[in-house]
Design a protein around this motif. Structure first.
Motif, PDB file in Angstrom:
ATOM      1  N   UNK A 151       0.775  -1.240   0.000  1.00  0.00           N
ATOM      2  CA  UNK A 151       0.000   0.000   0.000  1.00  0.00           C
ATOM      3  C   UNK A 151       0.797   1.275   0.000  1.00  0.00           C
ATOM      4  N   UNK A 152       2.134   1.176  -0.048  1.00  0.00           N
ATOM      5  CA  UNK A 152       2.964   2.370   0.009  1.00  0.00           C
ATOM      6  C   UNK A 152       3.208   2.792   1.442  1.00  0.00           C
ATOM      7  N   UNK A 153       4.137   3.709   1.605  1.00  0.00           N
ATOM      8  CA  UNK A 153       4.481   4.191   2.953  1.00  0.00           C
ATOM      9  C   UNK A 153       3.464   5.252   3.339  1.00  0.00           C
ATOM     10  N   UNK A 154       2.294   4.772   3.701  1.00  0.00           N
ATOM     11  CA  UNK A 154       1.149   5.625   4.011  1.00  0.00           C
ATOM     12  C   UNK A 154       0.577   5.244   5.369  1.00  0.00           C
ATOM     13  N   UNK A 155      -0.184   6.164   5.954  1.00  0.00           N
ATOM     14  CA  UNK A 155      -0.779   5.888   7.255  1.00  0.00           C
ATOM     15  C   UNK A 155      -1.785   4.746   7.187  1.00  0.00           C
ATOM     16  N   UNK A 156      -2.477   4.594   6.064  1.00  0.00           N
ATOM     17  CA  UNK A 156      -3.437   3.493   5.931  1.00  0.00           C
ATOM     18  C   UNK A 156      -2.719   2.150   6.032  1.00  0.00           C
ATOM     19  N   UNK A 157      -1.571   2.035   5.353  1.00  0.00           N
ATOM     20  CA  UNK A 157      -0.795   0.800   5.413  1.00  0.00           C
ATOM     21  C   UNK A 157      -0.247   0.572   6.821  1.00  0.00           C
TER      22      UNK A 157
END
Length: 203
Positions: A151-157
């Protein structure tokens, strides 16, 4: 995703082959993630690794060392306060999107407090508030980097990873996410949040 790993385990960790940095490096290679491993036995080399990460748009800076509520301890025994660590990230043109603290008490409130005062800060700080074992960190980071890779380096992930780590590793793991509206870090899980993960499936 590009990850720079800085390893500064104790001499005993080297002797026992219980080094989180090399283990994470091998994990990332298996995931096909671009990564680099640096051994940072003292302040000079920690600073050099951080300068490298903040000069080349590194997505994740992964720091493996010992720590407590006041800061970290390097391989040579020198103690680095949270304030000093945060200042080391200010000289480069970039700051990694995520700082993964593979250290006991690496997600103590002090680290978020110090980065919140600086101009350059990671959007995500991931770690634990207690003492944890080498094997627990290994499991936690395999979950986290799998999610980041998807999901990428994102807060959701980070949130999805935390859900599984909290349930299958230990509830002392958490992450701080930068909240631009509040101009401060928000901590996850929030007070009262509980997770119940009965099955972990990869996507």
């Amino acid at each position: 995703m590009r990850v720079l790993i800085a390893e500064s385990g104790s001499p005993e960790d080297f002797y026992k082959h219980e080094l989180d940095g090399p283990a994470t490096y091998q994990l990332l290679r298996l995931l096909g993630v671009e990564s680099e491993l640096k051994y940072v036995i003292d302040r000079k080399h920690l600073r050099a690794a951080i300068q490298l990460a903040t000069s080349h748009k590194t997505d994740v800076f992964h720091l493996s060392c010992h720590g407590d509520k006041d800061g970290i301890e390097l391989c040579d025994g020198e103690e680095i306060t949270w304030s000093t660590l945060a200042m080391m990230f200010q000289s480069g043109p970039y700051c990694p999107d995520a700082l993964v603290m593979s250290a006991c008490c690496g997600a103590s409130s002090g680290i978020a407090d110090q980065f919140a005062k600086r101009d350059k800060r990671p959007l995500i700080i991931f770690g634990t508030t207690q003492d944890r074992s080498y094997s627990q960190f290994a499991v936690a980071w395999s979950i986290l980097y799998r999610r980041f890779n998807i999901g990428g380096v994102k807060r959701k992930a980070a949130h999805e990873a935390l859900e599984h780590i909290y349930a299958v590793v230990h509830p002392s793991f958490l992450y701080y996410g930068w909240d631009t509206k509040q101009d401060d870090y928000a901590v996850y899980p929030e007070d009262g949040t509980t997770y119940d993960v009965t099955e972990y499936t990869s996507e």
